[in-house]
Design a protein around this motif. Structure first.
Motif, PDB file in Angstrom:
ATOM      1  N   ARG A 249       0.846  -1.198   0.000  1.00 61.25           N
ATOM      2  CA  ARG A 249       0.000   0.000   0.000  1.00 61.25           C
ATOM      3  C   ARG A 249       0.875   1.239   0.000  1.00 61.25           C
ATOM      4  O   ARG A 249       1.985   1.238   0.516  1.00 61.25           O
TER       5      ARG A 249
ATOM      6  N   THR B 259       2.068   4.870   1.282  1.00 62.25           N
ATOM      7  CA  THR B 259       2.128   5.540   2.581  1.00 62.25           C
ATOM      8  C   THR B 259       2.597   6.972   2.355  1.00 62.25           C
ATOM      9  O   THR B 259       3.043   7.337   1.260  1.00 62.25           O
TER      10      THR B 259
ATOM     11  N   ARG C 259      -4.821  12.610   0.493  1.00 62.43           N
ATOM     12  CA  ARG C 259      -4.565  11.298  -0.096  1.00 62.43           C
ATOM     13  C   ARG C 259      -5.629  11.039  -1.147  1.00 62.43           C
ATOM     14  O   ARG C 259      -6.816  11.295  -0.908  1.00 62.43           O
TER      15      ARG C 259
ATOM     16  N   GLY D 133      -4.764   5.861  -2.396  1.00 63.67           N
ATOM     17  CA  GLY D 133      -3.859   5.873  -1.250  1.00 63.67           C
ATOM     18  C   GLY D 133      -2.586   6.673  -1.440  1.00 63.67           C
ATOM     19  O   GLY D 133      -1.766   6.754  -0.528  1.00 63.67           O
TER      20      GLY D 133
END
Length: 159
Positions: free
Chosen positions: A71, A73, A109, A113
């Motif tokens: 994912r 970040t 965001r 993501g």
């Protein structure tokens, strides 16, 4: 054709959707080649979109549909220098309004993501002001914001 240095961004099957959104939203952005998998892979089947070549504000990127293993970040973000409140508002609304999420200090965001810093040039000038008191006031004002409000930054800088 890929640049010698390209940012590779990992997606869970949505690289083409993300690239299309970025191309629609940011200047000097476009979707290039779309490559389909020549065979089955852990997160997809033969013929699925595997990679997408695109640019975001002139920066070459490759979207990889690698699956759910990794994912995005805040350790990676695009910082977009805006020239005025209208541009700041437009970009913020595009990202947050398309399934994204607000954060603090000009960060938000997108729905995939990926983190974005929508940063007015006025803010960067204010927190780098040689008058340390003006810089501190500007910084403290920024710390209380989600989307950056240029008028509030300018007022804080003036004292």
């Amino acid at each position: 054709m890929l640049s010698k240095n390209t940012i590779c961004l990992w997606y869970d099957g949505s690289a083409l959707d993300a690239a299309t959104f970025y191309a629609r939203t940011f200047p000097d952005s476009a979707v290039g080649a779309v490559h389909r998998a020549p065979g089955d892979f852990p997160s997809g089947k033969e013929g699925d979109v595997l990679t997408v070549e695109f640019t975001v504000m002139g920066i070459p990127c490759l979207g990889l549909n690698g699956g759910p293993a990794f994912r995005h970040t805040e350790a990676f973000s695009f910082q977009v220098a805006t020239d005025d409140q209208a541009e700041t508002d437009r970009l913020w609304a595009a990202i947050v309004g398309n399934g994204g999420q607000e954060s603090a200090c000009g960060w938000c965001r997108d729905r995939w993501g990926l983190s974005w810093q929508i940063t007015p040039r006025v803010l960067m000038d204010a927190i780098a002001d040689p008058d340390r008191a003006a810089a501190r006031r500007s910084f403290e004002a920024m710390m209380e914001m989600g989307k950056i409000d240029i008028a509030r930054i300018e007022a804080a800088r003036r004292g």
